[in-house]
Design an enzyme around this catalytic site. Structure first.
Site, PDB file in Angstrom:
ATOM      1  N   ALA A  87       0.813  -1.222   0.000  1.00  0.00           N
ATOM      2  CA  ALA A  87       0.000   0.000   0.000  1.00  0.00           C
ATOM      3  C   ALA A  87       0.851   1.280   0.000  1.00  0.00           C
ATOM      4  O   ALA A  87       0.422   2.302   0.535  1.00  0.00           O
ATOM      5  CB  ALA A  87      -0.989   0.004   1.163  1.00  0.00           C
ATOM      6  N   ARG A  89       3.157   2.174   1.790  1.00  0.00           N
ATOM      7  CA  ARG A  89       3.142   2.690   3.149  1.00  0.00           C
ATOM      8  C   ARG A  89       4.515   2.714   3.809  1.00  0.00           C
ATOM      9  O   ARG A  89       4.721   3.408   4.803  1.00  0.00           O
ATOM     10  CB  ARG A  89       2.188   1.852   4.013  1.00  0.00           C
ATOM     11  CG  ARG A  89       2.655   0.410   4.209  1.00  0.00           C
ATOM     12  CD  ARG A  89       1.655  -0.418   5.012  1.00  0.00           C
ATOM     13  NE  ARG A  89       1.467   0.036   6.372  1.00  0.00           N
ATOM     14  CZ  ARG A  89       2.344  -0.127   7.364  1.00  0.00           C
ATOM     15  NH1 ARG A  89       3.478  -0.755   7.137  1.00  0.00           N
ATOM     16  NH2 ARG A  89       2.096   0.319   8.578  1.00  0.00           N
ATOM     17  N   THR A  91       7.809   3.738   3.326  1.00  0.00           N
ATOM     18  CA  THR A  91       8.586   4.955   3.550  1.00  0.00           C
ATOM     19  C   THR A  91       7.857   5.890   4.506  1.00  0.00           C
ATOM     20  O   THR A  91       8.454   6.431   5.438  1.00  0.00           O
ATOM     21  CB  THR A  91       8.834   5.663   2.208  1.00  0.00           C
ATOM     22  OG1 THR A  91       9.648   4.820   1.398  1.00  0.00           O
ATOM     23  CG2 THR A  91       9.533   7.000   2.413  1.00  0.00           C
ATOM     24  N   GLY A 289       4.321   8.046  -0.653  1.00  0.00           N
ATOM     25  CA  GLY A 289       4.574   6.723  -1.225  1.00  0.00           C
ATOM     26  C   GLY A 289       4.537   6.807  -2.739  1.00  0.00           C
ATOM     27  O   GLY A 289       3.580   7.306  -3.316  1.00  0.00           O
ATOM     28  N   VAL A 290       5.589   6.324  -3.389  1.00  0.00           N
ATOM     29  CA  VAL A 290       5.663   6.452  -4.847  1.00  0.00           C
ATOM     30  C   VAL A 290       5.686   5.087  -5.537  1.00  0.00           C
ATOM     31  O   VAL A 290       5.481   4.974  -6.737  1.00  0.00           O
ATOM     32  CB  VAL A 290       6.898   7.286  -5.250  1.00  0.00           C
ATOM     33  CG1 VAL A 290       8.189   6.576  -4.861  1.00  0.00           C
ATOM     34  CG2 VAL A 290       6.909   7.603  -6.727  1.00  0.00           C
ATOM     35  N   GLU A 292       3.850   2.129  -5.845  1.00  0.00           N
ATOM     36  CA  GLU A 292       2.821   1.482  -6.650  1.00  0.00           C
ATOM     37  C   GLU A 292       2.408   2.326  -7.846  1.00  0.00           C
ATOM     38  O   GLU A 292       2.120   1.814  -8.925  1.00  0.00           O
ATOM     39  CB  GLU A 292       1.581   1.231  -5.796  1.00  0.00           C
ATOM     40  CG  GLU A 292       1.811   0.262  -4.671  1.00  0.00           C
ATOM     41  CD  GLU A 292       0.554   0.143  -3.829  1.00  0.00           C
ATOM     42  OE1 GLU A 292      -0.235  -0.757  -4.116  1.00  0.00           O
ATOM     43  OE2 GLU A 292       0.359   0.946  -2.905  1.00  0.00           O
TER      44      GLU A 292
END
Lengths: 333, 456
Positions: A87, A89, A91, A289-290, A292
């Site tokens: 997801a 999540r 970082t 968050g990058v 996905e």
């Protein structure tokens, strides 16, 4: 029969983290006798570089070089709880937990250094190279190593910290769907250029030109790895992959990589990427968050480019040569 | 090639950072490229047993009988496990966050609900003996009618896939789907210059990791059990395993952290509980790893989705209404799909400010391999549908697709359909930067727009 070119674009956003069940992660940090810092987690590095990022975040907060940080993770006997690596999540959640833990450890580090230097802890700063000095006068300083030794053997103090980040659970309102589904959002826009062979139905992706807004690129090289790897997956989703080629029919499911097709090195397009940073106030040093997201914008951009090239809409994934040819045939009829 | 565009949001960036914002190589890269990284399967233990699964050849069938006697006669086969051996056989992964009901057997016993479902585990000294033993297990089935299409599954009279739900959909607080209601779409459609409805479809997608899902469980000398796993979530796995085994939590230990490709495919808890139990009963180390065929056809894929989008758009480019009917094909069991379906609903109507939005997002059960998390869970396929739809709308009203998106893009302070205020928006700037990168001409008016509502 010809090869026809077209281009299309798509823009997307992506939520960081899940919070439909509460989304916590923890971190513990302690100094060794010689001033290395160990970050203890139970988080899993999937190969995307979680351990490297966590070391950088810890070092930034402590004010020491990243090389002096050791990340010990992925053992439930030693590591405090982590929801897991998914997801987008890692970082954000674990990074925030580490900042909290590192702040506590830094406070002790500076207290011990203050006693050794016989000054007030509030007057101290780290130089980022492994030393603690009086603000504005680098001449009077003590190394982190000496401070850690003194803490252990002279003051009987543990230079350590505990951190947790919890995104509280959001309960969607059943009638209206009002909810807090995520924390911050990353953004992307991709322009795809394709060439469609009207004889075979094959689509070649010639270039992907994208802009990504990632909050803060904590490690630009790893952001680029995510971007290129994700864009490859996007191409693959758009044009190649499925376990059920004639869905909803269950037949003809591939069972190995001879049957389950994905683009090879020769199918890679030219990539050009721009990174924009709008730091997230709740992100570790602004990061979102990058991971996905990078697969998402190429898919519709490619679909739209195919339409631009040959004037047929394929509204089902993957856009196989068979589907393109059937659509071209229907268009001609 | 990666370049930074510093012209956007410069005033919001703290420039005094030292250790972050710096390029550093990944800590595992040298091990990976030199072949020295230790994965779970690189561990060797004396007396290791191999576990192979007897799987359903039917999409939907009643199990009439299971006969393991011939399997036990295969040299090297040590024992078999059936549903009767599992202390708490019926589970659902998200019970940890209070998702109900438990709807999936660890080992099937009365029915199989998808082709490939696991029924009997065979433990043997070698992979070959385990495979041969699995081939000798005799299961008698009574095939049942199956349903494979999400909309067929929702119709009255469709074959019932999963008795634990009692219907072919997940129930969200009394509703047959996750709803989002914002404004009045029907009123807006009546006022729109154009109304179009389009259908989008995806097929299941495999995570395709280099390393298939697997684990080794080793009995320790102190009545504890260590599981070396490539799971993406150690505590999810530990907690679910303990509940299934009715074991005190402290008896189990998970060690992981080296994963040969995850992408969401290693978030389910499938191999570990049965391997823990096998190691407990056999008092020997046990390895359960998926073959490539199992990874592709039996382990959870990305769900197929069917999405209908109906939009009301004005000639000046404003989208005034968006109605979405979304169907997630969960396959036979919930796994993470009830959550992903909510995430899909929350993602609508995309990063655009639309005053009237209506979403019905359905988590539907069919007789196929259960789907579950994958990179972009609940979002990737929605983005495909949304962005192709946006292209169609732009062409319909004769607008440039970039300008059309910039016009409708959400700005700071805008209310989202799920009721949250937009903060930190940056879609406008991404489109502007991509336009510049690709030499895509957009009008000065659109170049001057901002997510921060300056010059909008």
């Amino acid at each position: 029969m010809a090869k026809q070119r077209g281009r299309g674009m798509a823009s997307v956003n992506y939520p960081t983290g899940m919070n439909l069940g509460g989304d916590p992660s923890q971190a513990l940090i302690h100094a060794t006798t010689t001033g290395s810092f160990v970050v203890t987690l139970s988080s899993v590095d999937l190969g995307q570089g979680l351990k490297t990022i966590m070391a950088q975040i810890c070092a930034e907060t402590l004010g020491i070089p990243t090389d002096n940080v050791i990340v010990d993770t992925a053992d439930t006997d030693t590591g405090p709880h982590c929801m897991g690596t998914f997801a987008s999540r890692g970082t954000h959640r674990i990074g925030n937990a580490i900042i909290m833990a590192a702040k506590e450890a830094r406070a002790v580090l500076l207290e011990v250094a203050a006693e050794e230097l016989e000054v007030n802890a509030a007057d101290l700063e780290t130089d980022g190279k492994g030393n603690i000095q009086i603000k504005g006068s680098p001449g009077k300083s003590i190394s982190v190593l000496e401070t850690a030794l003194a803490a252990h053997f002279k003051h009987g103090r543990t230079i350590s910290g505990r951190g947790i980040f919890l995104q509280p659970r959001s309960y969607p309102e059943p009638e209206t769907g009002r909810m807090t589904p995520a924390t911050c959002y990353a953004h992307a826009c991709t322009v795809a250029e394709v060439e469609v062979d009207t004889e075979t139905g094959e689509v070649a992706v010639l270039s992907l030109k994208s802009a990504y807004e990632v909050g803060r690129a904590l490690n630009p090289r790893m952001v680029e790895q995510q971007i290129v790897g994700g864009a490859w997956m996007g191409i693959s989703h758009a044009l190649y992959e499925t376990t059920e080629p004639y869905y909803p029919d269950r037949a003809h499911g591939p069972v190995d990589f001879n049957e389950y097709l994905m683009p090879g090195p020769g199918d890679l397009p030219k990539f050009e990427n721009v990174v924009i940073e709008r730091p997230a106030p709740d992100g570790p040093y602004g990061a979102k968050g990058v991971g996905e997201m990078t697969a998402n914008s190429p898919i519709p951009a490619i679909a739209n480019a195919i339409y631009d090239a040959v004037g047929v809409r394929i509204d089902s994934l993957p856009i196989t040569p068979e589907k393109v040819l059937r659509a071209l045939k229907a268009q001609a009829a | 090639m990666l370049e930074y565009s510093s012209k956007y949001f410069a005033e919001e960036r703290n420039q005094s950072l030292h250790e972050v914002g710096v390029e550093r190589p990944r800590s595992d890269v040298q091990g990976h490229v030199t072949g020295r990284t230790q994965f779970y399967a690189d561990r060797n233990f004396p007396g290791l047993l191999h576990l192979k699964m007897v799987r359903s050849p039917h999409h939907h069938a009643r199990i009439k009988s299971i006969d393991v006697s011939k399997a036990l006669k295969v040299p090297g086969v040590v024992r078999v496990l059936t549903a009767a051996d599992i202390p708490s056989n019926i589970y659902t992964i998200l019970c940890l966050i209070q998702v109900e009901p438990n709807d999936e057997p660890v080992l099937a016993f009365d029915k199989v609900r998808y082709k490939g479902e696991q029924i009997v585990a065979v433990l043997a000294d070698s992979q070959r003996a385990a495979r041969e033993g699995a081939a000798r297990v005799k299961v008698v089935y009574e095939p049942l009618p199956a349903v494979f299409d999400v909309e067929e599954a929702l119709k009255p009279g469709a074959p019932l896939v999963n008795e634990y739900h009692g219907r072919n959909w997940f129930t969200y607080e009394g509703h047959h789907c996750r709803r989002v209601r914002h404004g009045d779409v029907e009123k807006a459609f009546a006022a729109a210059d154009h109304v179009i409805e389009e259908k989008y479809q995806s097929s299941p997608i495999e995570h395709a990791p280099t390393e298939t899902t697997g684990c080794i469980v080793v009995p320790d000398s102190n009545d504890r059990f260590t599981c070396y796993s490539n799971t993406q979530a150690l505590y999810f796995t530990l907690d679910n395993s303990a509940l299934i085994l009715k074991s005190p939590f402290h008896k189990l230990r998970l060690v992981g952290g080296t994963v040969g490709g995850g992408f969401g495919g290693k978030v389910d808890v499938i191999v570990e509980p049965i391997a823990f139990l096998a190691a407990m009963l056999a008092r020997r180390p046990v390895k359960y790893e998926f073959s490539r065929e199992e990874e592709m056809q039996v382990s959870s894929p990305r769900a197929a989705e069917r999405i209908y989008i109906k939009d009301g758009v004005m000639n000046d480019g404003r989208i005034i209404a968006r109605k979405v009917r979304l169907y997630v094909d969960a396959g036979a069991y919930s796994r993470h799909s009830p959550y992903g379906t909510t995430k899909a609903a929350a993602h609508m109507p995309g990063p655009y400010t639309i005053p009237n939005v209506w979403v019905d997002s359905h988590c539907v059960y069919t007789n196929r391999t259960p789907s579950s998390a994958m990179r972009g869970f609940g979002v990737t396929i929605g983005d495909f549908a949304l962005e192709v739809q946006m292209d169609k709308l732009a062409r319909l009203i004769g607008m440039d697709p970039m300008e059309f998106r910039i016009l409708n893009a959400y700005r700071d302070g805008d209310l989202k359909a799920h009721g949250k205020e937009t903060t930190g928006a940056a879609l406008v700037e991404c489109i502007q930067a991509a336009a510049q990168l690709a030499d895509w001409p957009i009008g000065e008016r659109y170049k001057a727009m901002s997510s921060q509502r300056k010059g909008a």
